[in-house]
Each structure stands twice: as C-alpha cells, then as structure tokens.
Design a protein around this motif. Structure first.
Motif, short mmCIF file in Angstrom:
data_model
loop_
_atom_site.label_atom_id
_atom_site.label_comp_id
_atom_site.label_asym_id
_atom_site.label_seq_id
_atom_site.Cartn_x
_atom_site.Cartn_y
_atom_site.Cartn_z
N TYR A 124 26.56 -11.98 -45.61
CA TYR A 124 26.32 -10.73 -44.60
C TYR A 124 26.06 -9.51 -45.32
O TYR A 124 26.74 -9.18 -46.08
CB TYR A 124 27.44 -10.48 -43.55
CG TYR A 124 27.66 -11.71 -42.63
CD1 TYR A 124 27.18 -11.92 -41.38
CD2 TYR A 124 28.71 -12.78 -42.97
CE1 TYR A 124 27.54 -13.24 -40.74
CE2 TYR A 124 28.99 -13.86 -42.30
CZ TYR A 124 28.43 -13.98 -41.09
OH TYR A 124 28.79 -15.20 -40.29
N VAL A 125 25.14 -8.78 -44.77
CA VAL A 125 24.95 -7.41 -45.45
C VAL A 125 25.36 -6.41 -44.17
O VAL A 125 24.76 -6.77 -43.10
CB VAL A 125 23.44 -7.01 -45.70
CG1 VAL A 125 23.25 -5.77 -46.32
CG2 VAL A 125 23.01 -7.98 -46.94
N VAL A 126 26.46 -5.73 -44.59
CA VAL A 126 27.09 -4.84 -43.75
C VAL A 126 26.86 -3.17 -43.98
O VAL A 126 26.96 -3.15 -44.99
CB VAL A 126 28.62 -4.87 -43.33
CG1 VAL A 126 29.27 -4.08 -42.76
CG2 VAL A 126 28.90 -6.56 -43.22
N VAL A 176 20.54 -1.22 -48.73
CA VAL A 176 19.63 -2.45 -48.64
C VAL A 176 18.75 -2.14 -47.76
O VAL A 176 17.43 -2.38 -47.89
CB VAL A 176 20.51 -3.79 -48.59
CG1 VAL A 176 19.63 -4.71 -48.23
CG2 VAL A 176 21.39 -4.15 -49.41
N ASN A 177 19.18 -1.68 -46.42
CA ASN A 177 18.13 -1.40 -45.28
C ASN A 177 17.50 -0.11 -45.39
O ASN A 177 16.79 0.27 -44.42
CB ASN A 177 19.03 -1.81 -44.22
CG ASN A 177 20.15 -0.74 -43.81
OD1 ASN A 177 20.27 0.04 -44.73
ND2 ASN A 177 20.87 -0.95 -42.71
N GLY A 178 17.62 0.81 -46.15
CA GLY A 178 17.00 2.09 -46.49
C GLY A 178 17.51 3.18 -45.23
O GLY A 178 16.66 4.05 -45.16
N ASP A 179 18.60 3.10 -44.92
CA ASP A 179 19.25 3.97 -43.93
C ASP A 179 19.89 5.18 -44.49
O ASP A 179 20.36 6.06 -43.83
CB ASP A 179 20.14 3.32 -42.86
CG ASP A 179 21.44 2.84 -43.49
OD1 ASP A 179 21.62 2.86 -44.58
OD2 ASP A 179 22.13 2.23 -42.53
N ASP A 237 28.94 4.76 -50.90
CA ASP A 237 29.20 5.65 -49.87
C ASP A 237 28.46 5.08 -48.33
O ASP A 237 27.39 5.01 -48.36
CB ASP A 237 28.58 7.03 -49.96
CG ASP A 237 28.98 7.82 -48.77
OD1 ASP A 237 29.85 7.45 -47.96
OD2 ASP A 237 28.53 8.99 -48.65
N MET A 238 29.27 4.48 -47.67
CA MET A 238 28.92 3.75 -46.42
C MET A 238 28.92 4.53 -45.11
O MET A 238 28.22 4.48 -44.09
CB MET A 238 29.89 2.56 -46.17
CG MET A 238 29.69 1.48 -46.84
SD MET A 238 30.84 0.05 -46.58
CE MET A 238 30.17 -0.85 -45.34
N ASN A 239 29.61 5.94 -45.24
CA ASN A 239 29.71 6.71 -44.10
C ASN A 239 29.20 8.20 -44.34
O ASN A 239 29.06 8.84 -43.36
CB ASN A 239 31.10 6.63 -43.56
CG ASN A 239 32.27 7.29 -44.78
OD1 ASN A 239 31.57 7.56 -45.72
ND2 ASN A 239 33.64 7.22 -44.68
#
Length: 148
Positions: free
Chosen positions: A146-148, A120-123, A56-58
């Motif tokens: 690239y990590v998006v 990956v970035n903990g957001d 889940d990206m959003n």
C-alpha cells in the motif's frame, strides 16, 4: 627538547583519552541501556518488525518515523517529526500524536515492512509504502503493498 617531548606526550594522552571516551560511549551492551528514544507497543500488540524514516507526510517540514507491527492486529504507527525529533519514551497505542494505520485483516501482516518512498502521487507530501505479505485481496496470501 624536553618541552617538545612533554607537549607531544600531553597531546598523545589527550587523543588517547578522547578515543577511549568515544569508544566507551559506543560500547556494547543492552540496547535499552543506550537508547535515547524508547518507543513501545502495548501488550499483545508488538511493534518493531520494520522501521523507516518517511519524508514529510503532513507538510510541517519534518520527516516522520514509521514503525511496523505485523502481528495481530497488524498496524503501522507513524510518529510526526518536529524540531526536537520524534519525542521520547512514547507508548505508541496510547499517544494521541501517533497516527495508526491498520491492515485489512489481522492475518495480512500489514506493517511487516515499511519504507519512505518520497512523493509518489505528486501532492507535495511524502508517502509511505506498507507491505502486507499475506493479504488475500487477489488470492490466498498473494500479498499487497500500500502507498499511504
């Protein structure tokens, strides 16, 4: 004894019919004849070099579907997930719900590989890894991810 034999015969027949129906549903043939979801690129913008389910990206609670398209222009299309999946029969370059990421340069082949990699970035949102094997940022055709 006859009743048991008849019952056993009926049971075996029912099992055979169930197996043959299942095998028929999984039969060989053209993939587009069996596809339940059909996602296409546009003329001159082919897609499908790699596909991945991305966490889940959003933040809506549903995983996304990433589809790489490595030829010029090099792109990755992300289809947001929902309660009914990713939608049916979409033309990727024209559907407003589809998010498109484009590589730095058409020769980079960004989107040749894609992968869901977790947060990956903990957001708190899932991230996607996009491979661009011929990226020139650090050297001729050195490649990049690239990590998006």
């Amino acid at each position: 004894m006859k009743q048991r034999f008849s019952l056993l015969l009926l049971l075996l027949l029912a099992l055979f019919l169930g197996v043959s129906t299942r095998a028929e549903a999984m039969g060989s043939g053209r993939v587009d004849g069996y596809a339940q979801v059909f996602l296409t690129g546009n003329s001159g913008q082919p897609v499908g070099t790699d596909v991945a389910i991305v966490p889940d990206m959003n933040g809506d609670g549903y995983d996304e579907l990433a589809i790489g398209g490595s030829s010029a222009p090099n792109r990755v299309h992300v289809i947001p997930g929902g309660p009914d999946g990713w939608g049916l029969n979409l033309r990727l370059g024209t559907n407003p719900a589809v998010i498109t990421y484009t590589g730095d340069d058409p020769g980079d082949l960004a989107g040749y590989t894609v992968a869901g990699v977790g947060d990956v970035n903990g957001d708190g949102f899932g991230d996607m890894l996009v491979g661009a094997p011929f990226n020139d940022i650090v050297g001729s055709n050195a490649g990049a991810a690239y990590v998006v």
